[in-house]
Design an enzyme around this catalytic site. Structure first.
Site, PDB file in Angstrom:
ATOM      1  NE  ARG A  42      25.058  11.575  -7.032  1.00  8.63           N
ATOM      2  CZ  ARG A  42      23.785  11.866  -6.742  1.00  8.63           C
ATOM      3  NH1 ARG A  42      22.889  10.920  -6.622  1.00  8.63           N
ATOM      4  NH2 ARG A  42      23.406  13.121  -6.597  1.00  8.63           N
ATOM      5  CD  GLU A  50      22.929   6.701 -12.687  1.00  9.36           C
ATOM      6  OE1 GLU A  50      22.196   7.654 -13.020  1.00  9.36           O
ATOM      7  OE2 GLU A  50      23.075   6.331 -11.513  1.00  9.36           O
ATOM      8  CG  HIS A 104      19.549   8.370 -10.473  1.00  4.89           C
ATOM      9  ND1 HIS A 104      20.845   8.754 -10.684  1.00  4.89           N
ATOM     10  CD2 HIS A 104      19.180   9.007  -9.330  1.00  4.89           C
ATOM     11  CE1 HIS A 104      21.245   9.573  -9.733  1.00  4.89           C
ATOM     12  NE2 HIS A 104      20.243   9.738  -8.884  1.00  4.89           N
TER      13      HIS A 104
HETATM   14  N1  LIG Z   1      19.488   8.055  -5.814  1.00  7.16           N
HETATM   15  C1  LIG Z   1      19.005   9.281  -5.674  1.00  7.16           C
HETATM   16  O1  LIG Z   1      18.101   9.707  -6.397  1.00  7.16           O
HETATM   17  C2  LIG Z   1      19.527  10.158  -4.609  1.00  7.16           C
HETATM   18  C3  LIG Z   1      20.813  10.023  -4.172  1.00  7.16           C
HETATM   19  N2  LIG Z   1      21.291  10.840  -3.199  1.00  7.16           N
HETATM   20  C4  LIG Z   1      22.663  10.633  -2.734  1.00  7.16           C
HETATM   21  O2  LIG Z   1      22.623  10.380  -1.329  1.00  7.16           O
HETATM   22  C5  LIG Z   1      23.685  11.084  -0.716  1.00  7.16           C
HETATM   23  C6  LIG Z   1      23.366  11.330   0.746  1.00  7.16           C
HETATM   24  O3  LIG Z   1      22.370  12.328   0.869  1.00  7.16           O
HETATM   25  P1  LIG Z   1      22.008  12.921   2.308  1.00  7.16           P
HETATM   26  O4  LIG Z   1      21.673  11.830   3.247  1.00  7.16           O
HETATM   27  O5  LIG Z   1      21.021  13.995   2.095  1.00  7.16           O
HETATM   28  O6  LIG Z   1      23.416  13.539   2.710  1.00  7.16           O
HETATM   29  P2  LIG Z   1      24.048  13.724   4.144  1.00  7.16           P
HETATM   30  O7  LIG Z   1      25.207  14.640   3.947  1.00  7.16           O
HETATM   31  O8  LIG Z   1      22.995  14.069   5.130  1.00  7.16           O
HETATM   32  O9  LIG Z   1      24.579  12.254   4.506  1.00  7.16           O
HETATM   33  C7  LIG Z   1      25.748  11.709   4.003  1.00  7.16           C
HETATM   34  C8  LIG Z   1      26.420  10.965   5.141  1.00  7.16           C
HETATM   35  O10 LIG Z   1      27.522  10.243   4.616  1.00  7.16           O
HETATM   36  C9  LIG Z   1      28.527  10.271   5.604  1.00  7.16           C
HETATM   37  N3  LIG Z   1      29.810   9.943   5.029  1.00  7.16           N
HETATM   38  C10 LIG Z   1      30.629  10.717   4.286  1.00  7.16           C
HETATM   39  N4  LIG Z   1      31.737  10.044   3.965  1.00  7.16           N
HETATM   40  C11 LIG Z   1      31.602   8.802   4.506  1.00  7.16           C
HETATM   41  C12 LIG Z   1      32.417   7.652   4.523  1.00  7.16           C
HETATM   42  N5  LIG Z   1      33.614   7.634   3.931  1.00  7.16           N
HETATM   43  N6  LIG Z   1      31.962   6.571   5.161  1.00  7.16           N
HETATM   44  C13 LIG Z   1      30.763   6.583   5.782  1.00  7.16           C
HETATM   45  N7  LIG Z   1      29.950   7.656   5.808  1.00  7.16           N
HETATM   46  C14 LIG Z   1      30.383   8.738   5.181  1.00  7.16           C
HETATM   47  C15 LIG Z   1      28.451  11.694   6.145  1.00  7.16           C
HETATM   48  O11 LIG Z   1      29.104  11.814   7.403  1.00  7.16           O
HETATM   49  C16 LIG Z   1      26.969  11.915   6.225  1.00  7.16           C
HETATM   50  O12 LIG Z   1      26.422  11.564   7.480  1.00  7.16           O
HETATM   51  C17 LIG Z   1      23.826  12.358  -1.574  1.00  7.16           C
HETATM   52  O13 LIG Z   1      25.118  12.896  -1.479  1.00  7.16           O
HETATM   53  C18 LIG Z   1      23.522  11.866  -2.965  1.00  7.16           C
HETATM   54  O14 LIG Z   1      24.721  11.492  -3.613  1.00  7.16           O
HETATM   55  C19 LIG Z   1      20.511  11.793  -2.623  1.00  7.16           C
HETATM   56  C20 LIG Z   1      19.220  11.972  -3.045  1.00  7.16           C
HETATM   57  C21 LIG Z   1      18.619  11.181  -4.082  1.00  7.16           C
HETATM   58  O1  LIG Z   2      19.316  14.669  -5.787  1.00  9.49           O
HETATM   59  C1  LIG Z   2      20.048  13.716  -5.987  1.00  9.49           C
HETATM   60  O2  LIG Z   2      21.125  13.587  -5.393  1.00  9.49           O
HETATM   61  C2  LIG Z   2      19.686  12.736  -6.949  1.00  9.49           C
HETATM   62  O3  LIG Z   2      20.314  11.751  -7.088  1.00  9.49           O
HETATM   63  C3  LIG Z   2      18.481  12.971  -7.762  1.00  9.49           C
HETATM   64  O4  LIG Z   2      17.399  12.601  -7.127  1.00  9.49           O
END
Ligand SMILES: NC(=O)C1=CN([C@@H]2O[C@H](COP(=O)(O)OP(=O)(O)OC[C@H]3O[C@@H](n4cnc5c(N)ncnc54)[C@H](O)[C@@H]3O)[C@@H](O)[C@H]2O)C=CC1
Ligand SMILES: O=C(O)C(=O)CO
Length: 358
Positions: A273, A302, A320
């Protein structure tokens, strides 16, 4: 005053009213809702980001569930409106809840869902693409060709970084961070250093096994290290990719001070993000360190970029799109519809039929 609402309607006589604030890819999600006797209304307003007022107008007087987007502000006002309309379910078409006030939803008796998992590999692939694009200066080189500047091969032309044998750093080794780490370790034989609040045991086992495989084949083995602090990753890694959730603890996780800890020729990738990085500090750092490069999918405000970012040759920026593969976006839409159906359970949805139709 109520705003005019522009919608496309599926199954007009359905018993339950489910709204999607945006058109979403595929039709499977619509089919699932229609099979469960839902009237599906999709907002067709020609406006990229809907305001709270727009969504209140969509919800109207009777609404059982809503599928919303990460660009919308799902706080007290919207959950109160949804609850008043009889709504029991909301699903974000995204991973995480940084645009959703889950406490407010709970207060109004609305269950909330999100769409993790189906995004993992697609998002990790974009992070890998940005890592390569930044390392090999692909966007700069593409612009150079198109501008007609290429006069022939030169030893210094667009020299970038070799990834093999370098160290990839992952901050937030959850689903996406771990998938990215595996790609970079296996694909480019990079060593791994990661920081997460939790141990990524499966990732560690993967790198260990791959290292043993390489060694058995006479190659330099890859290694892994779980860092005890984020700063350790920033200091040691050559390519750093950010994959934590966005919350109070990760806001501006990468700031001026932390940027200054990184190697002068490091690459920073952000597909998490925007607010995880202090973008003003990043622009200043990019300006002062021309060999430092970034690949950004997300931005602090954004759809805007902080002043100066667009002029930086050492930045690769995309809008994004990390989860933008057809398979993933259709999967997100399907999961969002299922979330809403499951959370409308008091409406006696037939789960047997749902499970057999996906
Ligand atoms: N750019 C995009 O289109 C997308 C962005 N995202 C973002 O990616 C993020 C992660 O997604 P996932 O891997 O599926 O989630 P997830 O929950 O599997 O992984 C997030 C990780 O971050 C760690 N974490 C939390 N706080 C932390 C900190 N202070 N320092 C270090 N690590 C910390 C957690 O322990 C966890 O392992 C989502 O929350 C979303 O915001 C997700 C999908 C698409
Ligand atoms: O799913 C999310 O978290 C996104 O950022 C969109 O892909």
């Amino acid at each position: 005053m109520a705003k005019p609402v522009q919608i496309e309607v599926w199954n007009p006589n359905g018993k339950y009213r489910v709204i999607s604030t945006k058109s979403m890819p595929g039709t499977r999600w619509i089919d699932l809702l229609v099979q469960q006797d839902c009237r599906v209304e999709i907002c067709t307003l020609n406006k990229t980001i809907l305001s709270v007022e727009d969504i209140i107008a969509l919800i109207g007087d009777k609404c059982d569930g809503v599928i919303g987007q990460l660009t919308e502000d799902w706080g007290d006002t919207l959950f109160s409106a949804l609850s008043k309309a009889g709504g029991k379910a909301f699903s974000n078409m995204a991973v995480g809840y940084n645009n959703v006030d889950v406490d407010a939803a709970t207060k109004y008796g609305v269950a909330v869902g999100n769409t993790p998992g189906v995004l993992t590999e697609t998002t990790a692939e974009l992070a890998a693409s940005l890592s390569l694009a930044a390392a090999r200066r692909i966007v700069e080189a593409d612009g150079f060709m198109r501008a007609g500047l290429y006069e022939g091969w030169l030893p210094h032309l667009f020299v970038g970084n070799l990834l093999k044998g370098q160290t990839v750093g992952v901050i937030g080794a959850g689903r996406i961070g771990s998938a990215y780490a595996r790609m970079m370790v296996e694909g480019f034989k990079m060593n791994l250093i990661y920081y997460d609040l939790y141990q990524a045991t499966r990732l560690e086992k993967f790198v260990t096994a791959y290292g043993q495989f390489l060694k058995a084949n006479g190659e330099q083995p890859v290694t892994w290290k779980r860092a005890s602090s984020m700063d350790e990753v920033l200091q040691e890694a050559d390519v750093i990719s950010l994959h934590p959730i966005l919350d109070k603890t990760t806001y501006h996780l990468v700031n001026k001070e932390r940027l200054s800890m990184m190697k002068k020729e490091a690459i920073l990738v952000n597909c998490s993000r925007g607010p995880v990085v202090d973008e003003v500090a990043l622009v200043e750092h990019l300006r002062e360190n021309p060999m430092f490069r970034v690949g950004l999918d997300v931005f602090e405000d954004e759809p805007y970029m902080k002043p100066g970012l667009a002029d930086m040759k050492n930045a690769v920026v995309v809008p994004h799109i990390a989860s933008a593969s057809k398979w993933t976006r259709e999967g997100m839409a399907t999961l969002a519809a299922l979330n809403v159906l499951v959370d409308m359970r008091s409406l006696h949805i037939n789960f047997f039929i749902i499970l057999h139709s996906i």
